[in-house]
Design an enzyme around this catalytic site. Structure first.
Site, mmCIF file in Angstrom:
data_model
loop_
_atom_site.group_PDB
_atom_site.id
_atom_site.type_symbol
_atom_site.label_atom_id
_atom_site.label_comp_id
_atom_site.label_asym_id
_atom_site.label_seq_id
_atom_site.Cartn_x
_atom_site.Cartn_y
_atom_site.Cartn_z
ATOM 1 N N ASP A 1 27.836 28.114 15.681
ATOM 2 C CA ASP A 1 27.957 26.664 15.480
ATOM 3 C C ASP A 1 27.024 26.144 14.386
ATOM 4 O O ASP A 1 27.149 24.985 13.977
ATOM 5 C CB ASP A 1 27.641 25.915 16.786
ATOM 6 C CG ASP A 1 28.702 26.135 17.849
ATOM 7 O OD1 ASP A 1 29.891 26.091 17.488
ATOM 8 O OD2 ASP A 1 28.351 26.363 19.012
ATOM 9 N N ASP B 1 26.341 24.834 20.466
ATOM 10 C CA ASP B 1 25.170 25.499 21.046
ATOM 11 C C ASP B 1 24.917 26.900 20.521
ATOM 12 O O ASP B 1 23.835 27.445 20.714
ATOM 13 C CB ASP B 1 25.327 25.581 22.568
ATOM 14 C CG ASP B 1 26.296 26.678 22.983
ATOM 15 O OD1 ASP B 1 27.401 26.741 22.392
ATOM 16 O OD2 ASP B 1 25.954 27.467 23.877
ATOM 17 N N CYS C 1 0.841 -1.201 0.000
ATOM 18 C CA CYS C 1 0.000 0.000 0.000
ATOM 19 C C CYS C 1 0.876 1.251 0.000
ATOM 20 O O CYS C 1 0.599 2.227 -0.710
ATOM 21 C CB CYS C 1 -0.903 0.019 1.232
ATOM 22 S SG CYS C 1 -2.043 -1.372 1.360
ATOM 23 N N ASP D 1 32.206 21.921 20.374
ATOM 24 C CA ASP D 1 32.465 23.332 20.609
ATOM 25 C C ASP D 1 32.851 23.456 22.088
ATOM 26 O O ASP D 1 32.525 22.578 22.891
ATOM 27 C CB ASP D 1 31.201 24.130 20.306
ATOM 28 C CG ASP D 1 31.298 25.561 20.777
ATOM 29 O OD1 ASP D 1 32.297 26.224 20.451
ATOM 30 O OD2 ASP D 1 30.384 26.009 21.494
#
Length: 762
Positions: A639, A635, A20, A436
């Protein structure tokens, strides 16, 4: 996604198997302007990327022509989807009940006479020919009453040359039923020795498959429990403060800047900022962290979390789909609806599966008819029907999406948000993890630890100039300077102009004086001599502190040092990853000495320092060339390009919206132990998917030949169509039930270490 395309979701009705899915995808892909389409059996949705001129009405029409229903998915569809699934479950339960009531007498009349000779003699003496007539009536009731859905959908699909699971069930049960009718009412048309009835096979097939669908519906309903629980978190009403009075209002009536009162024990209705009051808020359903968080004026609160012990007055900042809860639900739904790369193999197989099964059934019928023992026609019919029934591709269609649904749902309850379902598979291929520094490995809230000035300058005056210059800056140094000035009772000067220099620092005009604050590269660029602070900078950097310089009217005035606190979760998380074979790198804009000092404390393998935001992408590419597939954890706004470039981007949920939007996985709480935890859960989910796929393929590979009668010449064994129907139903239930085990997944240290070991060696 380009500006000329948009994305759209359709809810698809009537899908029962992987075939399907293939039919709906092909129908939608043929529409001009549709660039990409992905249909998910578990979520019953189609996700499309298309050009603006394509209308939902056109898409819905195409789906309906393919034999299915469709409607546009709205933001508020989740509660309705749950209610719709519950209605479907109730209908299935009712259909199964009536089918079972009518099937039991047929089964007893036919099978009882085979098993118990005395019962057979009693039937012949008392019912005679009416035995078969009663079976015919009851079987017809089962097939065209509760089982009519198989024929209403299966036969038209067959006519469109797009057969699906319903087509297999329809062909198998109708063949057994029609043959039995001929044997009952026109036996002279059949060869001698072949006058047998198979009413019990037709009736039991329908009943068992209805039972399988009911069990599957019950299980599949639980796969979306995580989203259902998230939806229930938001209260329907709130207590609004208006002109000093309180009033109960519907949540939909609230606007940004409304003031709300939240009493102890109540859920916070919407995102906002506390104006008055002190309390602890339980944010575990959002962040996965079990310890309530202290909230004081100025702190942010999240809608859906629980205020535990004090009254709070807060200002609404976000409503509707802008709230964190709404975004989390949207992210989880998007991840659940996505296909993993591993699904491509399944799609290729299922596209041809049903037509091939029908061909195998026809070949089986022909071989038994020509070479089978007497009565050859009976043997040919029974084995062909068994092949049709056993080979339903339901399990194949459910193997991957159900595991993704449950896995991403479980992740959401732990504060791990997969923005893309395919990130689950990407995690298994990661070899290196780059971090980072500021705000990721550290708290991102440095303190001013050193402030050494050049002779002739006044400390208090320099602080006043610095605070004024930094007041519009988002750099962590700004808050550190403001805190230091507050402690020294130094009032800020008058800011006349301000210019941020990304990656370098800032230039400002304060009280008639030109102020420069930033890294050493800013002063080298401006030609300002820094040699007076060479020894001080070396000492500070070796201590893991970040030297920041300040100049007034193009004369060096001071060197400052900031020390950023390492997060409590950083060292345990890195140790867990490091000990288990991951290579760990740090990419930072800090100077090399500071970066090396931090790396030494944390045991980081490779350091790339003094990089500007646009250079982080190049650094990632270099690491990928050296070490293979790479994940990046960050964060900040700077970044975002690196998060997008990495094979897998992990954003700290306490960071910026831009970083979160660029990532594949969001760690809501900011706890870095979410990194090994997410890898462990991803590994568990991928293992679950592989188990499901193995079962689905192995089941068909083993049982189709058995149903065709391959074991009969050697062992005299044939697979009854009734057993085939039962096995087919159980295969789907097994797959869904196996996926549901992920709901109880726990991150024990032993378990996730083993998972990560497997991830590093595969």
């Amino acid at each position: 996604m380009s500006n000329t395309t948009r994305e759209l979701d359709l809810a698809i009705e009537g899908m029962t198997c992987a075939s399907c899915v293939a039919h709906v995808e092909r129908a939608l892909a043929k529409v001009d302007g549709v660039e990409a389409v992905s249909v998910n059996l578990a979520t019953e949705r189609a996700h499309l990327r298309l050009s603006p001129q394509v209308t939902p009405a056109t898409l819905i029409q195409k789906v309906e022509r393919a034999g299915y229903g469709a409607h546009l998915v709205e933001n508020a569809d989740q509660p309705e989807t749950s209610a719709k699934r519950e209605r479907e479950r109730i209908v299935l339960a009712r259909q199964f009940k009536w089918s079972l009531i009518a099937t039991l007498p047929v089964f007893i009349l036919e099978m009882g006479s085979h098993i118990i000779p005395a019962f057979h003699h009693w039937l012949m003496a008392n019912l005679g020919v009416w035995n078969w007539i009663i079976q015919a009536i009851l079987t017809t009731v089962v097939m065209f009453g509760p089982g009519r859905i198989f024929y209403l959908k299966g036969l038209p699909a067959l006519a469109r040359l797009a057969p699906d699971m319903n087509s297999l069930v329809a062909l198998g049960s109708l063949s057994a039923w029609a043959y039995s009718l001929v044997a009952t009412f026109a036996p002279e048309l059949l060869p001698n020795g072949t006058v047998n009835v198979y009413y019990e096979a037709a009736a039991v097939i329908v009943t068992l498959i209805l039972l399988g669908r009911l069990m599957e519906a019950n299980a599949r309903g639980r796969t979306s429990d995580a989203i259902a629980q998230l939806v229930k978190l938001q209260p329907q009403t709130a207590t609004r403060l208006h002109d000093g009075q309180t009033e109960i209002v519907d949540i939909a009536a609230l606007q940004p800047n409304d003031l709300l009162l939240v009493r102890p024990g109540e859920r916070i209705p919407l995102d906002g900022e506390i104006i008055e009051g002190n309390s602890f808020v339980d944010e575990s359903m959002m962040t996965g962290e079990p310890i309530p968080v202290s909230k004081t004026p100025g702190a942010e609160v999240i809608g859906g979390t629980i205020n535990t012990n004090g009254s709070l007055t807060y200002k609404v900042t976000k409503t509707g789909k802008d709230t964190m809860l709404a975004r989390i639900i949207e992210l989880v739904e998007a991840a659940q609806g996505e296909k993993l790369p591993i699904q491509a193999l399944v799609d290729q197989v299922t596209r041809w599966f049903v037509p091939v099964v029908i061909l195998i059934a026809l070949i089986t019928f022909g071989i038994w008819l020509v070479f089978g023992p007497d009565p050859a026609l009976s043997f040919a019919l029974v084995n062909a029907v068994a092949v049709l029934i056993i080979a339903c591709p339901c399990a194949m269609g459910l193997a991957t999406p159900t595991s993704i649904m449950v896995g991403t749902g479980r992740a959401a309850t732990m504060g791990l948000l997969f923005r893309r379902g395919s990130a689950l598979q990407s995690l298994a291929e990661i070899k290196t993890i780059a971090f980072d520094k500021t705000g990721t490995l550290t708290l991102g809230k440095p303190q001013l630890t050193d402030f050494e000035i050049v002779a002739g300058f006044d400390r208090s005056q320099l602080l006043s100039l610095a605070v004024a210059a930094e007041q519009h800056s988002e750099h962590p140094i700004a808050q550190a300077l403001i805190d230091a000035a507050r402690e020294a009772n130094a009032s800020p000067g008058t800011l006349e102009s301000f210019e941020a220099i990304p990656g370098y620092g800032l230039r400002a005009q304060v009280s008639g004086q030109t102020v420069l604050i930033g890294a050493d590269r800013l002063f080298k660029q401006q030609g300002i001599e820094l040699s007076i602070f060479t020894n001080a900078a070396t000492t500070l950097a070796s201590e893991g502190k970040t030297p920041i310089y300040m100049a007034v009217n193009n004369k060096i005035a001071a060197i400052m040092a900031l020390a950023d606190t390492i997060k409590p979760s950083t060292l345990p998380a890195l140790n867990a990853l490091h000990n288990l074979g991951f290579k760990i790198a740090m990419i930072t804009g800090d100077n090399q000495r500071t970066a090396n000092a931090i790396a030494k404390k944390l045991g980081i393998d490779e350091v790339i320092a003094e990089v500007l935001p646009d250079q982080k992408v190049a650094a990632l590419k270099k690491l990928r060339e050296q070490h293979g597939t790479i994940a990046y954890v960050g964060d900040g706004i700077n970044d975002a390009p690196a998060l997008a470039e990495a094979d897998l981007g992990l954003a700290i949920g306490t960071g910026t919206d831009i970083a979160i939007e660029s990532a594949d996985l969001v760690l809501v709480s900011g706890d870095l132990q979410g990194v090994p935890k997410s890898i462990a859960l991803a590994r568990a989910t991928m293992r679950n998917i592989k188990q499901n796929l193995f079962w689905a393929f192995a089941y068909n590979a083993a049982l189709i030949p058995l149903a065709a009668g391959i074991a009969y010449p050697f062992f005299g064994i044939l697979l009854s169509p009734m057993l085939a129907a039962g096995a087919m139903a159980l295969s789907s239930v097994f797959v869904v039930t196996n996926a549901l085990r992920l709901r109880r997944w726990q991150d024990t240290s032993l378990r996730h270490q083993q998972d990560i070991k497997e991830a590093t060696h595969e």
